[in-house]
Write an enzyme that holds these catalytic residues in place. Structure first.
Site, PDB file in Angstrom:
ATOM      1  N   LYS A 105     -11.941 -12.246  -5.037  1.00 20.16           N
ATOM      2  CA  LYS A 105     -11.100 -11.234  -4.395  1.00 20.16           C
ATOM      3  C   LYS A 105     -10.929 -11.598  -2.935  1.00 20.16           C
ATOM      4  O   LYS A 105     -11.810 -12.227  -2.340  1.00 20.16           O
ATOM      5  CB  LYS A 105     -11.775  -9.851  -4.470  1.00 20.16           C
ATOM      6  CG  LYS A 105     -10.795  -8.722  -4.349  1.00 20.16           C
ATOM      7  CD  LYS A 105     -10.173  -8.463  -5.704  1.00 20.16           C
ATOM      8  CE  LYS A 105      -9.267  -7.302  -5.766  1.00 20.16           C
ATOM      9  NZ  LYS A 105      -8.988  -6.944  -7.175  1.00 20.16           N
ATOM     10  N   GLY A 217      -2.864   8.983  -7.262  1.00 17.91           N
ATOM     11  CA  GLY A 217      -2.408   7.737  -6.618  1.00 17.91           C
ATOM     12  C   GLY A 217      -1.023   7.405  -7.148  1.00 17.91           C
ATOM     13  O   GLY A 217      -0.793   7.481  -8.359  1.00 17.91           O
ATOM     14  N   TYR A 218      -0.096   7.066  -6.261  1.00 14.75           N
ATOM     15  CA  TYR A 218       1.272   6.809  -6.731  1.00 14.75           C
ATOM     16  C   TYR A 218       1.827   5.514  -6.153  1.00 14.75           C
ATOM     17  O   TYR A 218       2.966   5.428  -5.727  1.00 14.75           O
ATOM     18  CB  TYR A 218       2.183   8.017  -6.414  1.00 14.75           C
ATOM     19  CG  TYR A 218       3.181   8.296  -7.525  1.00 14.75           C
ATOM     20  CD1 TYR A 218       2.746   8.760  -8.759  1.00 14.75           C
ATOM     21  CD2 TYR A 218       4.544   8.069  -7.341  1.00 14.75           C
ATOM     22  CE1 TYR A 218       3.639   8.996  -9.790  1.00 14.75           C
ATOM     23  CE2 TYR A 218       5.450   8.299  -8.365  1.00 14.75           C
ATOM     24  CZ  TYR A 218       4.990   8.775  -9.592  1.00 14.75           C
ATOM     25  OH  TYR A 218       5.876   9.012 -10.618  1.00 14.75           O
ATOM     26  N   GLY A 219       0.987   4.493  -6.136  1.00 12.80           N
ATOM     27  CA  GLY A 219       1.453   3.143  -5.794  1.00 12.80           C
ATOM     28  C   GLY A 219       1.969   2.485  -7.067  1.00 12.80           C
ATOM     29  O   GLY A 219       2.383   3.177  -8.008  1.00 12.80           O
ATOM     30  N   ASN A 220       1.898   1.166  -7.120  1.00 14.93           N
ATOM     31  CA  ASN A 220       2.396   0.439  -8.288  1.00 14.93           C
ATOM     32  C   ASN A 220       1.763   0.949  -9.585  1.00 14.93           C
ATOM     33  O   ASN A 220       2.455   1.294 -10.552  1.00 14.93           O
ATOM     34  CB  ASN A 220       2.130  -1.066  -8.084  1.00 14.93           C
ATOM     35  CG  ASN A 220       2.561  -1.887  -9.289  1.00 14.93           C
ATOM     36  OD1 ASN A 220       1.904  -1.889 -10.325  1.00 14.93           O
ATOM     37  ND2 ASN A 220       3.682  -2.573  -9.175  1.00 14.93           N
ATOM     38  N   ALA A 221       0.435   1.024  -9.625  1.00 11.13           N
ATOM     39  CA  ALA A 221      -0.242   1.416 -10.864  1.00 11.13           C
ATOM     40  C   ALA A 221       0.063   2.869 -11.224  1.00 11.13           C
ATOM     41  O   ALA A 221       0.390   3.177 -12.377  1.00 11.13           O
ATOM     42  CB  ALA A 221      -1.752   1.199 -10.721  1.00 11.13           C
ATOM     43  N   GLY A 222      -0.021   3.765 -10.259  1.00 11.10           N
ATOM     44  CA  GLY A 222       0.174   5.191 -10.531  1.00 11.10           C
ATOM     45  C   GLY A 222       1.593   5.508 -10.997  1.00 11.10           C
ATOM     46  O   GLY A 222       1.786   6.224 -11.986  1.00 11.10           O
ATOM     47  N   TYR A 223       2.575   4.971 -10.300  1.00 15.82           N
ATOM     48  CA  TYR A 223       3.966   5.241 -10.687  1.00 15.82           C
ATOM     49  C   TYR A 223       4.247   4.731 -12.102  1.00 15.82           C
ATOM     50  O   TYR A 223       4.769   5.463 -12.957  1.00 15.82           O
ATOM     51  CB  TYR A 223       4.947   4.611  -9.688  1.00 15.82           C
ATOM     52  CG  TYR A 223       6.319   4.381 -10.297  1.00 15.82           C
ATOM     53  CD1 TYR A 223       7.116   5.462 -10.684  1.00 15.82           C
ATOM     54  CD2 TYR A 223       6.800   3.091 -10.517  1.00 15.82           C
ATOM     55  CE1 TYR A 223       8.357   5.259 -11.291  1.00 15.82           C
ATOM     56  CE2 TYR A 223       8.032   2.879 -11.116  1.00 15.82           C
ATOM     57  CZ  TYR A 223       8.803   3.963 -11.509  1.00 15.82           C
ATOM     58  OH  TYR A 223      10.017   3.758 -12.115  1.00 15.82           O
TER      59      TYR A 223
HETATM   60  N1  GLU Z   1      -5.544  -7.253  -8.310  1.00 19.08           N
HETATM   61  C1  GLU Z   1      -5.515  -7.083  -9.730  1.00 19.08           C
HETATM   62  C2  GLU Z   1      -6.863  -6.649 -10.269  1.00 19.08           C
HETATM   63  O1  GLU Z   1      -7.674  -6.065  -9.576  1.00 19.08           O
HETATM   64  C3  GLU Z   1      -4.967  -8.315 -10.429  1.00 19.08           C
HETATM   65  C4  GLU Z   1      -5.711  -9.577 -10.167  1.00 19.08           C
HETATM   66  C5  GLU Z   1      -4.976 -10.807 -10.666  1.00 19.08           C
HETATM   67  O2  GLU Z   1      -3.917 -10.654 -11.241  1.00 19.08           O
HETATM   68  O3  GLU Z   1      -5.507 -11.894 -10.458  1.00 19.08           O
HETATM   69  O4  GLU Z   1      -7.147  -6.795 -11.423  1.00 19.08           O
END
Ligand code: GLU
Length: 415
Positions: A105, A217-223
């Site tokens: 990460k 949460g309403y970012g990419n995942a939430g929306y």
């Molecule tokens: N950031 C995303 C996660 O936490 C995707 C990571 C990725 O696609 O490498 O799973």
């Protein structure tokens, strides 16, 4: 006192898993330590001519299973321990989904909302220059995460290719499709979570077409989660929120109206025909499905007893503390743990890597079908393990993931 330092939480989770699996102390110690981490300071020229120095990190937590994989977050409250925890969860996520990858990460301490697009581009390029030697299509492949976008992936890929003096599309995933990105990557995190929710509803006997859903949460995942719950299942979205507050309506909220409201006013508060609600109250609503889709540490020992949802589908990383986990388990709440529920993102990232290696793009239907197979298999292996061992879903996910990581560490002679 309950710890909300995410890396302390990871270590507690590993200890619990080691106890269940009777792991050797040397293995446990390896699982608790990142193999490599880089701390960088990056001078970036701002639009007004001044120079601002940003701090960044890249943690490669464990590469026993292969090339490390994991997103880069741009966040004002980023810390090295958050990045370590998120990198560890990437290791388990890739192993649980049986992707031939390790986990990593990255993070930069910054507030993207206060940066112009030119400043964001210079910062993204500076990050790649700083960590260049750590990255590579056959070494470590980043992706988007909180506050990073396909456009940022495109700049990072470009900077890497300039330094490498050859096109290196495979150095990063989550790129725009025109630049080697995979179709279906945009909503992959939410879609993978949907496949888990669908399977959980079958196991629990819940009719999703009559279900109520609250999205935190309403970012990419939430929306995308709100949109897909409504499109794929016909469920009713009764509340949504973001960092500024939320909106609720017993009659249901149109996910597109919430998105338009957020695009024009920066928040979902004030969607037409809804009432204001706080994010904390949303977590305690009497709904069938609660989807934490924002950040770490929102369900704690303080509010876990008040969670009334039947299913908690964790699209965010680390939304529930270990103490809260125990309480939810005692209360019969079915938790789909983060590194299972949100693994759709990295799974389609892996598909993107494969497409980049082969220079052969897949159709969106192909991506959806393969994602469904992977997520469905992983979900059922976790439910079965949870029942077999009499442990909660997160511990079961840990057992399945850690046994795969330990197997390769043994084969490689590390432990
Ligand atoms: N950031 C995303 C996660 O936490 C995707 C990571 C990725 O696609 O490498 O799973």
């Amino acid at each position: 006192m309950e710890s909300i330092n995410p890396f302390e939480i990871v270590k507690q989770q590993i200890d619990k898993c080691a106890e269940i699996m009777h792991l050797d102390p040397s293995i446990t110690s390896m699982l608790k330590s990142p193999v490599r981490e880089l701390h960088v300071s990056m001078p970036v020229r701002m639009d007004d001519g001044s120079v601002k120095v940003f701090q960044g990190f890249r943690v490669q937590y464990n590469d026993a299973r292969g090339i490390t994989k994991g997103g880069i977050r741009f966040h004002p409250e980023e810390t090295i321990d958050t990045v370590r925890a998120l990198a560890a969860w990437m290791v388990w996520k890739c192993a649980l989904l049986d992707l031939p990858l390790g986990g990593a990460k990255g993070g930069v301490i910054c507030n993207p909302k206060e940066l112009s697009s030119y400043e964001l581009e210079r910062l993204s390029r500076a990050y790649v220059r700083s960590v260049f030697q750590f990255l590579g299509p056959e070494r470590d492949v980043p992706a988007p995460d909180v506050y990073t976008t396909p456009q940022i992936m495109a700049w990072m890929m470009d900077e890497y290719s300039i330094i490498a003096q050859k096109p290196q599309f495979g150095v990063i995933t989550g790129k725009p499709p025109a630049l080697g990105g995979s179709l279906g990557r945009g909503d992959a995190t939410a879609r993978g979570g949907m496949y888990c929710i669908r399977e959980a509803a079958k196991v629990l006997g819940i009719d999703l077409s009559k279900a109520t859903v609250a999205v935190h949460g309403y970012g990419n995942a939430g929306y995308h989660a709100a949109r897909l719950c409504s499109d794929l299942f016909g469920s009713r979205i009764v509340a949504v929120c973001d960092s500024m507050g939320g909106a609720s309506s017993a009659d249901g909220i149109d996910p597109e109206a919430a998105r338009e409201c957020k695009l024009s006013t920066s928040t979902v508060c004030g969607v037409p025909d809804t009432e204001l609600i706080s994010g904390d109250d949303l977590l305690e609503m009497d709904v069938d499905v609660l989807i934490p889709a924002a950040i770490e540490g929102v369900i704690t020992s303080r509010n876990a007893r008040k969670v009334r949802a039947k299913i908690v589908a964790e699209l965010a990383n680390g939304p529930t503390t270990p103490e809260a986990d125990d309480i939810l388990y005692e209360n019969g709440v079915h938790v789909i743990p983060d590194f299972l529920c949100n693994a759709g993102g990295v799974t389609v990232s892996y598909f993107e890597m494969v497409q980049n290696f082969y220079l052969y793009p897949w159709t969106e239907a192909d991506v959806h079908e393969r994602l469904d197979k992977k997520m469905t298999a992983a979900y059922h292996s976790v439910v079965n393990t949870s029942r077999e061992y009499g442990i909660n879903m997160r511990q079961a996910a840990y057992v399945r993931a850690v046994e795969r990581v330990v197997e390769v560490m043994r084969l490689r002679g590390w432990v």
